[in-house]
Design an enzyme around this catalytic site. Structure first.
Site, PDB file in Angstrom:
ATOM      1  N   ASP A 195       0.857  -1.189   0.000  1.00 13.61           N
ATOM      2  CA  ASP A 195       0.000   0.000   0.000  1.00 13.61           C
ATOM      3  C   ASP A 195       0.893   1.239   0.000  1.00 13.61           C
ATOM      4  O   ASP A 195       2.084   1.161   0.332  1.00 13.61           O
ATOM      5  CB  ASP A 195      -0.910   0.013   1.235  1.00 13.61           C
ATOM      6  CG  ASP A 195      -1.886   1.190   1.209  1.00 13.61           C
ATOM      7  OD1 ASP A 195      -2.708   1.256   0.278  1.00 13.61           O
ATOM      8  OD2 ASP A 195      -1.812   2.062   2.092  1.00 13.61           O
ATOM      9  N   SER A 196       0.303   2.371  -0.336  1.00 19.56           N
ATOM     10  CA  SER A 196       1.062   3.624  -0.311  1.00 19.56           C
ATOM     11  C   SER A 196       1.431   4.013   1.121  1.00 19.56           C
ATOM     12  O   SER A 196       2.333   4.816   1.326  1.00 19.56           O
ATOM     13  CB  SER A 196       0.228   4.733  -0.946  1.00 19.56           C
ATOM     14  OG  SER A 196      -0.995   4.865  -0.245  1.00 19.56           O
ATOM     15  N   CYS A 219      -4.034  -1.210  -2.462  1.00 15.77           N
ATOM     16  CA  CYS A 219      -4.157   0.218  -2.668  1.00 15.77           C
ATOM     17  C   CYS A 219      -4.988   0.374  -3.929  1.00 15.77           C
ATOM     18  O   CYS A 219      -4.603  -0.118  -4.999  1.00 15.77           O
ATOM     19  CB  CYS A 219      -2.765   0.832  -2.851  1.00 15.77           C
ATOM     20  SG  CYS A 219      -2.813   2.598  -3.193  1.00 15.77           S
ATOM     21  N   GLU A 252      -3.433   8.490   8.244  1.00 13.73           N
ATOM     22  CA  GLU A 252      -1.971   8.350   8.440  1.00 13.73           C
ATOM     23  C   GLU A 252      -1.546   8.981   9.773  1.00 13.73           C
ATOM     24  O   GLU A 252      -0.564   8.558  10.376  1.00 13.73           O
ATOM     25  CB  GLU A 252      -1.203   9.012   7.290  1.00 13.73           C
ATOM     26  CG  GLU A 252      -1.302   8.282   5.957  1.00 13.73           C
ATOM     27  CD  GLU A 252      -0.515   6.969   5.903  1.00 13.73           C
ATOM     28  OE1 GLU A 252       0.583   6.903   6.463  1.00 13.73           O
ATOM     29  OE2 GLU A 252      -1.031   6.006   5.293  1.00 13.73           O
ATOM     30  N   CYS A 296     -10.734   3.153  -1.139  1.00 17.48           N
ATOM     31  CA  CYS A 296      -9.381   3.477  -0.691  1.00 17.48           C
ATOM     32  C   CYS A 296      -9.181   2.676   0.584  1.00 17.48           C
ATOM     33  O   CYS A 296     -10.052   2.691   1.463  1.00 17.48           O
ATOM     34  CB  CYS A 296      -9.265   4.976  -0.415  1.00 17.48           C
ATOM     35  SG  CYS A 296      -7.722   5.438   0.389  1.00 17.48           S
ATOM     36  N   THR A 297      -8.064   1.971   0.651  1.00 20.31           N
ATOM     37  CA  THR A 297      -7.892   1.057   1.791  1.00 20.31           C
ATOM     38  C   THR A 297      -7.687   1.785   3.112  1.00 20.31           C
ATOM     39  O   THR A 297      -7.728   1.170   4.167  1.00 20.31           O
ATOM     40  CB  THR A 297      -6.713   0.112   1.531  1.00 20.31           C
ATOM     41  OG1 THR A 297      -5.610   0.897   1.093  1.00 20.31           O
ATOM     42  CG2 THR A 297      -7.060  -0.923   0.524  1.00 20.31           C
ATOM     43  N   HIS A 298      -7.477   3.094   3.060  1.00 25.27           N
ATOM     44  CA  HIS A 298      -7.404   3.848   4.316  1.00 25.27           C
ATOM     45  C   HIS A 298      -8.789   3.980   4.966  1.00 25.27           C
ATOM     46  O   HIS A 298      -8.891   4.192   6.164  1.00 25.27           O
ATOM     47  CB  HIS A 298      -6.846   5.260   4.066  1.00 25.27           C
ATOM     48  CG  HIS A 298      -5.367   5.313   3.857  1.00 25.27           C
ATOM     49  ND1 HIS A 298      -4.755   4.754   2.771  1.00 25.27           N
ATOM     50  CD2 HIS A 298      -4.375   5.842   4.620  1.00 25.27           C
ATOM     51  CE1 HIS A 298      -3.440   4.962   2.852  1.00 25.27           C
ATOM     52  NE2 HIS A 298      -3.190   5.622   3.964  1.00 25.27           N
TER      53      HIS A 298
HETATM   54  N1  DGL Z   1      -4.714   3.559   0.266  1.00 30.05           N
HETATM   55  C1  DGL Z   1      -4.688   4.088  -1.039  1.00 30.05           C
HETATM   56  C2  DGL Z   1      -5.852   3.589  -1.863  1.00 30.05           C
HETATM   57  O1  DGL Z   1      -6.422   2.557  -1.544  1.00 30.05           O
HETATM   58  C3  DGL Z   1      -4.570   5.538  -1.275  1.00 30.05           C
HETATM   59  C4  DGL Z   1      -4.022   6.510  -0.326  1.00 30.05           C
HETATM   60  C5  DGL Z   1      -3.099   7.466  -1.036  1.00 30.05           C
HETATM   61  O2  DGL Z   1      -3.543   8.496  -1.537  1.00 30.05           O
HETATM   62  O3  DGL Z   1      -1.926   7.124  -1.073  1.00 30.05           O
HETATM   63  O4  DGL Z   1      -6.213   4.197  -2.839  1.00 30.05           O
END
Ligand code: DGL
Length: 245
Positions: free
Chosen positions: A7-8, A70, A150, A180-182
């Site tokens: 992931d990012s 991600c 984050e 988005c996984t966040h």
């Molecule tokens: N977690 C990432 C996703 O699922 C994105 C977060 C980022 O912008 O890096 O898209």
């Protein structure tokens, strides 16, 4: 089986949580590119370049399968990544769409896609859902939630103000694609905001459903061995991991 999860930043831990809960793997290697998060506001070429560099990191481990946990990477970099790897690499968009389809909502129910700017601009979710006949789709770029997560902010005033900023004008959806996984990390707050009405489609649960459908995997007796790596601020990532996992 040894699986890599990329992931990012910290968001992919929501996918790790699902993988740990379902216990289908012996070992999980997690890599968050915390030095360069967020990917969501970046251009396609940058996202592809960063993703290929992350792939080099995984060359240090003998993994059998890589999940790009991600959505942003899944939207843009999978063909390039798969072309450079000798193990399969799966994204999380197809599985998210499959999970929504399996939820048996009607095709005109309001669906909200929340994702980064890059993922929304790619149109990947919208096009896939329209192909399946869904007609009432709202796509929203909600990238401000990424730095909040984050920072380890999962509830409270700042999050509430951000939700108000994004959602005050939309009708309550029947389902939200957490594109988005966040975002699963703020899932409880999202549900609270929408009076617990929508179904949340979570990339982690969706990819497990997908793996169970297409791969011959058995539940392991022993808990998976998890190793967490990051390109910066490992301590910060481990703190979120401690809280989340
Ligand atoms: N977690 C990432 C996703 O699922 C994105 C977060 C980022 O912008 O890096 O898209």
């Amino acid at each position: 089986m040894k699986i890599g999860v990329f992931d990012s930043g910290a968001g992919g831990l929501s996918v790790v949580k699902s993988l740990l809960t379902h216990n289908l793997f012996d070992e999980i290697i997690y890599y968050g590119d915390t030095a360069r998060v967020p990917y969501g506001p970046k251009d396609k070429n940058t996202i592809i370049r960063y993703s290929l560099e992350a792939l080099e990191f995984f060359n240090n481990f003998d993994i059998d399968l890589l999940i790009t946990a991600c959505n942003t990477v899944s939207a843009y970099a999978l063909p390039e990544m798969n072309a450079q790897s000798n193990y399969p690499i799966l994204g999380v968009i197809e599985s998210g769409v499959m999970a929504l389809e399996n939820s048996n909502l009607s095709k005109d129910d309001p669906i909200l896609i929340m994702a980064t700017r890059a993922t929304i601009n790619s149109g990947r979710y919208r096009v896939a859902l329209e192909k399946l006949g869904y007609t009432n789709i709202t796509s929203l770029q909600t990238g401000l939630f990424v730095p909040l997560v984050e920072e380890g902010i999962f509830s409270g005033k700042l999050l509430e103000a951000t939700m108000e900023h994004y959602f005050s004008d939309i009708e309550t959806p029947k389902a939200i694609i957490l594109g988005c996984t966040h975002f699963p990390l703020i899932g409880d707050s999202l549900l609270y905001y929408f009076d617990h009405k929508p179904l949340l489609i979570h990339s982690g649960e969706a990819i497990v459903e997908y793996l169970e459908a297409y791969y011959d995997l058995e539940v392991k007796e022993k808990e998976a061995n998890l190793k967490i790596f990051a390109s910066d601020n490992v301590a910060g990532l481990r703190k979120i991991a401690d809280k989340w996992l």
